[in-house]
Design an enzyme around this catalytic site. Structure first.
Site, PDB file in Angstrom:
ATOM      1  CG  ASP A 180     -10.369  -4.649  -2.062  1.00 50.76           C
ATOM      2  OD1 ASP A 180     -10.126  -3.441  -1.898  1.00 50.76           O
ATOM      3  OD2 ASP A 180     -11.203  -5.057  -2.884  1.00 50.76           O
ATOM      4  CG  PHE A 222      -8.496   5.811   7.072  1.00 53.30           C
ATOM      5  CD1 PHE A 222      -8.698   5.053   5.932  1.00 53.30           C
ATOM      6  CD2 PHE A 222      -7.834   5.224   8.137  1.00 53.30           C
ATOM      7  CE1 PHE A 222      -8.262   3.736   5.850  1.00 53.30           C
ATOM      8  CE2 PHE A 222      -7.383   3.913   8.064  1.00 53.30           C
ATOM      9  CZ  PHE A 222      -7.597   3.163   6.916  1.00 53.30           C
ATOM     10  CB  THR A 248      -0.939   0.020   1.227  1.00 53.36           C
ATOM     11  OG1 THR A 248      -1.791   1.175   1.145  1.00 53.36           O
ATOM     12  CG2 THR A 248      -0.152   0.084   2.529  1.00 53.36           C
TER      13      THR A 248
END
Length: 200
Positions: free
Chosen positions: A70, A153, A8
């Site tokens: 994911d 987030f 990532t």
């Protein structure tokens, strides 16, 4: 395994994953150390497919064991949307706030019992020429009527876990990591890595 690549470029995710995997006897590195690593288009129809696409690409490019995840938010009243498209719900270049705004608009007027949702996370481990494995985590809850909280987030400010009266964004990082879908999946990866050393 001496090094493990977390596939990532999202600093929020890298920090969160690093905290969950603390204690695993490997050096964790991110994609920022491999600027020429290709961007992977998430063309899969499932979380599993997308996680494997990213992990395999990172492992193939770097030669390192690689982990990718994911995550999707699945809302019952929207037939499972945004689901596998969660990160791009308001468009390909959208930001978190726009995703949240679209979701809240689509649920406007629905009572709490109709705002049932769940986070799901799939973590893929790809070890070059050795193995592929999947680890899953799930967190049930509901969508709030307005954002609350400044931590976390993504959809954290509008997701309230079952049996709690706060959103994920109102929890500390430590409290969130104790219950989150991502934490559950990565804890399962952590258990595997510790048990598998040094074979992997």
């Amino acid at each position: 395994m001496n090094r493990l690549l977390i596939a990532t470029r999202n600093d929020h995710k890298l920090t969160e994953i690093g905290a969950i995997l603390s204690g695993v006897p490997v050096e964790l590195v991110g994609l920022s150390g491999f600027p020429d690593a290709p961007e992977v288009e998430e063309t899969g129809e499932t979380l599993e497919e997308n996680a494997l696409l990213k992990a395999e690409s990172a492992a193939g490019h770097t030669g390192l064991p690689a982990v990718a995840d994911d995550t999707g938010l699945f809302v019952d009243a929207l037939d499972g949307a945004p689901g596998v498209r969660s990160a791009r719900y308001a468009g390909p270049e959208c930001i978190y706030e726009r995703n949240n705004a679209r979701l809240l608009a689509e649920l406007e007027g629905l009572p709490p019992e109709k705002r049932v949702a769940r986070f799901e996370c799939v973590v893929a481990l790809a070890v070059p020429d050795k193995l592929q494995m999947l680890f899953r985590g799930r967190l049930p809850g509901r969508i709030t009527e307005a954002p609350r909280g400044d931590n976390g987030f993504g959809y954290d400010p509008i997701f309230q876990p079952d049996d709690m009266d706060v959103t994920l964004a109102e929890l500390s990082a430590e409290a969130k990591n104790a219950i989150s879908h991502r934490c559950i999946a990565f804890r399962r990866l952590r258990e595997f890595l510790i048990a598998a050393q040094p074979e992997v």
